[in-house]
Design a protein around this motif. Structure first.
Motif, PDB file in Angstrom:
ATOM      1  N   GLY A  21       0.259  -1.605   0.168  1.00 38.84           N
ATOM      2  CA  GLY A  21      -0.026   0.510   0.001  1.00 38.84           C
ATOM      3  C   GLY A  21       0.647   0.756  -0.080  1.00 38.84           C
ATOM      4  N   TYR A  22       2.015   0.802   0.040  1.00 32.64           N
ATOM      5  CA  TYR A  22       3.035   2.460   0.483  1.00 32.64           C
ATOM      6  C   TYR A  22       4.144   2.262  -0.637  1.00 32.64           C
ATOM      7  CZ  TYR A  22       6.414   5.620   1.058  1.00 32.64           C
ATOM      8  OH  TYR A  22       6.895   7.299   1.673  1.00 32.64           O
ATOM      9  N   TYR A  23       4.844   1.401  -0.641  1.00 31.83           N
ATOM     10  CA  TYR A  23       5.832   1.336  -1.874  1.00 31.83           C
ATOM     11  C   TYR A  23       5.303   1.233  -2.981  1.00 31.83           C
ATOM     12  CZ  TYR A  23       5.931  -3.907  -2.460  1.00 31.83           C
ATOM     13  OH  TYR A  23       5.404  -5.178  -2.664  1.00 31.83           O
ATOM     14  N   ARG A  24       3.944   0.397  -3.676  1.00 29.29           N
ATOM     15  CA  ARG A  24       3.916   0.964  -4.930  1.00 29.29           C
ATOM     16  C   ARG A  24       3.586   2.423  -5.061  1.00 29.29           C
ATOM     17  NH1 ARG A  24       0.092  -4.552  -4.500  1.00 29.29           N
ATOM     18  NH2 ARG A  24       1.472  -5.634  -4.804  1.00 29.29           N
ATOM     19  N   ARG A  25       3.284   2.864  -4.035  1.00 26.98           N
ATOM     20  CA  ARG A  25       3.094   4.227  -4.707  1.00 26.98           C
ATOM     21  C   ARG A  25       3.977   5.220  -4.516  1.00 26.98           C
ATOM     22  NH1 ARG A  25      -2.531   6.624  -1.442  1.00 26.98           N
ATOM     23  NH2 ARG A  25      -4.090   4.635  -2.470  1.00 26.98           N
ATOM     24  N   HIS A  26       5.116   4.951  -3.553  1.00 26.75           N
ATOM     25  CA  HIS A  26       6.209   6.228  -2.865  1.00 26.75           C
ATOM     26  C   HIS A  26       7.173   5.051  -3.194  1.00 26.75           C
ATOM     27  CE1 HIS A  26       2.816   8.334  -1.952  1.00 26.75           C
ATOM     28  NE2 HIS A  26       2.516   7.698  -0.903  1.00 26.75           N
ATOM     29  N   ASN A 162      10.723  -1.202  -5.220  1.00 22.85           N
ATOM     30  CA  ASN A 162      10.275  -0.058  -6.155  1.00 22.85           C
ATOM     31  C   ASN A 162       8.623  -0.886  -6.206  1.00 22.85           C
ATOM     32  OD1 ASN A 162      12.561   0.968  -6.240  1.00 22.85           O
ATOM     33  ND2 ASN A 162      13.775  -0.747  -7.130  1.00 22.85           N
ATOM     34  N   SER A 163       8.830   0.625  -7.218  1.00 28.39           N
ATOM     35  CA  SER A 163       6.818   0.679  -7.449  1.00 28.39           C
ATOM     36  C   SER A 163       6.384  -0.893  -8.227  1.00 28.39           C
ATOM     37  CB  SER A 163       6.129   2.079  -7.700  1.00 28.39           C
ATOM     38  OG  SER A 163       7.221   2.135  -8.724  1.00 28.39           O
ATOM     39  N   GLU A 206      -4.250  -0.145   6.278  1.00 28.94           N
ATOM     40  CA  GLU A 206      -5.405   0.485   5.891  1.00 28.94           C
ATOM     41  C   GLU A 206      -5.107   1.991   5.697  1.00 28.94           C
ATOM     42  OE1 GLU A 206      -8.836  -1.198   7.513  1.00 28.94           O
ATOM     43  OE2 GLU A 206      -9.728  -2.709   5.979  1.00 28.94           O
ATOM     44  N   GLU A 207      -5.030   1.919   7.349  1.00 33.44           N
ATOM     45  CA  GLU A 207      -4.353   3.283   7.370  1.00 33.44           C
ATOM     46  C   GLU A 207      -3.659   4.804   6.533  1.00 33.44           C
ATOM     47  OE1 GLU A 207      -4.858   4.442  11.231  1.00 33.44           O
ATOM     48  OE2 GLU A 207      -6.591   3.118  12.014  1.00 33.44           O
ATOM     49  N   ILE A 208      -2.500   4.035   6.103  1.00 33.28           N
ATOM     50  CA  ILE A 208      -1.692   4.512   5.155  1.00 33.28           C
ATOM     51  C   ILE A 208      -2.461   4.897   3.889  1.00 33.28           C
ATOM     52  CG2 ILE A 208       0.325   3.788   4.285  1.00 33.28           C
ATOM     53  CD1 ILE A 208       1.758   1.950   6.777  1.00 33.28           C
ATOM     54  N   ILE A 209      -2.825   3.993   3.570  1.00 30.38           N
ATOM     55  CA  ILE A 209      -3.376   4.104   2.211  1.00 30.38           C
ATOM     56  C   ILE A 209      -4.300   5.245   1.964  1.00 30.38           C
ATOM     57  CG2 ILE A 209      -5.381   3.274   0.866  1.00 30.38           C
ATOM     58  CD1 ILE A 209      -3.912   0.200   0.698  1.00 30.38           C
ATOM     59  N   SER A 210      -4.838   5.024   3.836  1.00 30.87           N
ATOM     60  CA  SER A 210      -6.008   6.190   3.295  1.00 30.87           C
ATOM     61  C   SER A 210      -5.820   7.825   3.994  1.00 30.87           C
ATOM     62  CB  SER A 210      -7.299   5.970   4.286  1.00 30.87           C
ATOM     63  OG  SER A 210      -7.152   5.751   5.679  1.00 30.87           O
ATOM     64  N   SER A 211      -4.714   7.760   4.480  1.00 33.29           N
ATOM     65  CA  SER A 211      -4.135   9.403   5.736  1.00 33.29           C
ATOM     66  C   SER A 211      -2.831   9.645   4.675  1.00 33.29           C
ATOM     67  CB  SER A 211      -4.389   8.641   6.245  1.00 33.29           C
ATOM     68  OG  SER A 211      -3.137   9.683   7.793  1.00 33.29           O
ATOM     69  N   LYS A 212      -3.140  11.004   4.304  1.00 30.90           N
ATOM     70  CA  LYS A 212      -1.568  11.408   3.880  1.00 30.90           C
ATOM     71  C   LYS A 212      -0.906  11.837   4.940  1.00 30.90           C
ATOM     72  CE  LYS A 212      -0.016  15.559   1.164  1.00 30.90           C
ATOM     73  NZ  LYS A 212       0.962  16.072   2.315  1.00 30.90           N
ATOM     74  N   ARG A 213      -1.666  12.525   6.022  1.00 33.40           N
ATOM     75  CA  ARG A 213      -1.042  12.336   7.581  1.00 33.40           C
ATOM     76  C   ARG A 213       0.446  11.145   7.598  1.00 33.40           C
ATOM     77  NH1 ARG A 213      -0.567  11.231  12.829  1.00 33.40           N
ATOM     78  NH2 ARG A 213      -3.420  10.392  12.515  1.00 33.40           N
ATOM     79  N   LYS A 214      -0.310   9.598   7.806  1.00 31.87           N
ATOM     80  CA  LYS A 214       0.611   8.638   7.693  1.00 31.87           C
ATOM     81  C   LYS A 214       1.264   8.401   6.352  1.00 31.87           C
ATOM     82  CE  LYS A 214      -2.810   7.371  11.248  1.00 31.87           C
ATOM     83  NZ  LYS A 214      -3.523   6.551  12.146  1.00 31.87           N
ATOM     84  N   ASP A 216       2.531  10.912   5.290  1.00 31.80           N
ATOM     85  CA  ASP A 216       4.423  11.552   5.123  1.00 31.80           C
ATOM     86  C   ASP A 216       4.738  11.135   6.552  1.00 31.80           C
ATOM     87  OD1 ASP A 216       3.720  13.560   3.467  1.00 31.80           O
ATOM     88  OD2 ASP A 216       2.609  14.270   4.798  1.00 31.80           O
ATOM     89  N   ALA A 217       4.479  10.264   7.457  1.00 30.30           N
ATOM     90  CA  ALA A 217       5.001   9.951   8.698  1.00 30.30           C
ATOM     91  C   ALA A 217       6.395   8.845   7.762  1.00 30.30           C
ATOM     92  CB  ALA A 217       4.028   9.754   9.464  1.00 30.30           C
ATOM     93  N   LEU A 218       5.829   7.657   7.260  1.00 34.02           N
ATOM     94  CA  LEU A 218       6.570   6.863   6.055  1.00 34.02           C
ATOM     95  C   LEU A 218       8.023   6.982   5.778  1.00 34.02           C
ATOM     96  CD1 LEU A 218       3.916   3.602   5.543  1.00 34.02           C
ATOM     97  CD2 LEU A 218       6.209   3.935   7.109  1.00 34.02           C
ATOM     98  N   LYS A 219       7.109   8.407   5.107  1.00 33.88           N
ATOM     99  CA  LYS A 219       7.705   9.169   3.591  1.00 33.88           C
ATOM    100  C   LYS A 219       9.650   9.902   4.820  1.00 33.88           C
ATOM    101  CE  LYS A 219       5.043  11.007   0.014  1.00 33.88           C
ATOM    102  NZ  LYS A 219       4.464  11.835  -0.073  1.00 33.88           N
ATOM    103  N   SER A 220       8.757  10.202   6.209  1.00 30.76           N
ATOM    104  CA  SER A 220      10.099  10.765   6.649  1.00 30.76           C
ATOM    105  C   SER A 220      10.924   9.443   7.020  1.00 30.76           C
ATOM    106  CB  SER A 220       9.160  11.296   8.178  1.00 30.76           C
ATOM    107  OG  SER A 220       8.385  12.782   7.812  1.00 30.76           O
ATOM    108  N   MET A 221      10.211   8.482   7.835  1.00 33.79           N
ATOM    109  CA  MET A 221      10.737   7.211   7.919  1.00 33.79           C
ATOM    110  C   MET A 221      11.828   6.536   6.998  1.00 33.79           C
ATOM    111  SD  MET A 221       7.081   4.896  10.156  1.00 33.79           S
ATOM    112  CE  MET A 221       8.572   4.308  10.411  1.00 33.79           C
ATOM    113  N   VAL A 222      11.288   6.442   5.594  1.00 38.90           N
ATOM    114  CA  VAL A 222      12.051   6.211   4.475  1.00 38.90           C
ATOM    115  C   VAL A 222      13.857   6.876   4.246  1.00 38.90           C
ATOM    116  CG1 VAL A 222      12.470   6.262   1.972  1.00 38.90           C
ATOM    117  CG2 VAL A 222      10.136   5.305   3.030  1.00 38.90           C
TER     118      VAL A 222
END
Length: 329
Positions: A21-26, A162-163, A206-214, A216-222
């Protein structure tokens, strides 16, 4: 008889970004190491055409379709094996719900045994990809890819997801003294709490897919994963604890159930005793805690966390291996 030995892993920064849900986008990135705690899988030709499985329970069945263990069933089905095997597994530590990637290590270990049973060599890349496919796509587990690749490759590596579904595995290139310092400054404690990661990871996805704030948190972790990789490759260990702490605060923001009052209390007690940073390994809510602290601080941290079991470990250079091979026709 064929026996495989496959390491568990300790993930430091970026966990969660390896989920589809995350890496396929970012795109995602994780820094982790294999450790010297293992899953062992043994397969042996059975005297009849039935199947016998021994894990936390024992199954005696006539065909693959009757097997309850879905990972075993999926692996055997993939290669059209329908009987005539005895399969057993043992683990160095509790094999479920501890945050060390034991389920994926088992899948990698079992696949490695099956390839050897079928008389063929298999690469680390293929083991990681195949185990990921079986767990995520065939069995529908709401997990990421880091555990399978860490189990297959071993070592201290930087993983990029990678995506396009490809995974880039880059060994950490640093001085041996740097890794020794890291190892010497890390503490691992067993909380005694085991939990199923599936529900927690499903909610997190589910929450990562639906929440931009979360997201962004994962982007910071990356970003932290890339920063920590670069610092370690420059042989700078001083930032390790601080980055671990920052990553933990971000991780806790993804899903409230990742931590709880007990974990927060243990964490704060360790910080007060001299730890610079730490985290719960894996999905959260239990399993193993790690902390980073100067070695002279370790006795006090251990004293303050005397209700937890301190676990000795080392980094493991090797990935999944066939350690005994004696096929019979």
């Amino acid at each position: 008889m064929i026996i495989s030995r496959t390491p568990l892993r300790m993930s430091f920064v970026g966990g969660g970004s390896d989920m589809p849900g995350y890496y396929r986008r970012h795109g995602g990135a994780v820094l982790s190491t294999a450790i010297d705690k293992y899953i062992y899988v043994t397969i042996n030709k059975k005297f009849d055409d039935e199947l016998r499985l021994s894990y936390s329970k024992t199954e005696n069945v006539k065909s693959t379709s009757e097997i309850e263990h879905q990972l075993v069933r999926a692996c055997l089905s993939r290669y059209g094996i329908d009987g005539g095997l005895e399969i057993s597994t043992v683990a160095d530590i509790p094999s479920k719900g501890t945050g060390l990637g034991s389920s994926s290590s088992f899948t990698v270990a079992f696949l490695h045994c099956l390839h050897a049973y079928l008389g063929r060599h298999v690469s680390n890349e293929m083991l990681g990809a195949e185990a990921s496919d079986i767990e995520i796509n065939v069995c529908g587990e709401p997990i990421g890819k880091q555990d399978q690749y860490a189990a297959a490759y071993g070592g201290f590596n930087f993983y990029e997801f990678n995506s396009d579904e490809s995974v880039k595995v880059s060994p950490l290139i640093t001085r041996s003294e740097t890794l020794s310092t890291l190892k010497d400054n890390l503490l691992m404690f067993y909380t005694g709490i085991t939990r199923s990661a599936s529900n927690l990871l499903h909610k997190q996805n589910e929450e990562i897919i639906s929440s931009k704030r979360k997201q962004d948190a994962l982007k910071s972790m990356v970003s932290l994963a890339y920063i920590l990789r670069d610092e370690l490759q420059n042989n700078n260990t001083h930032v390790f604890g601080e980055i671990l702490h920052e990553n933990w605060l971000l991780k806790k923001s993804l899903v409230t159930e990742i931590s709880n009052s007990n974990i927060d209390d243990w964490y704060q007690r360790a910080i007060d005793a001299g730890a610079v940073g730490g985290k719960i390994l894996g999905a959260g809510a239990g399993g193993f805690l790690i902390f980073y602290a100067e070695k002279e601080r370790h006795p006090e941290i251990i004293r303050q966390l005397n209700d937890l079991r301190c676990i000795n470990f080392n980094f493991e250079k090797n990935g999944s291996q066939i350690i005994f091979y004696n096929p019979t026709n």
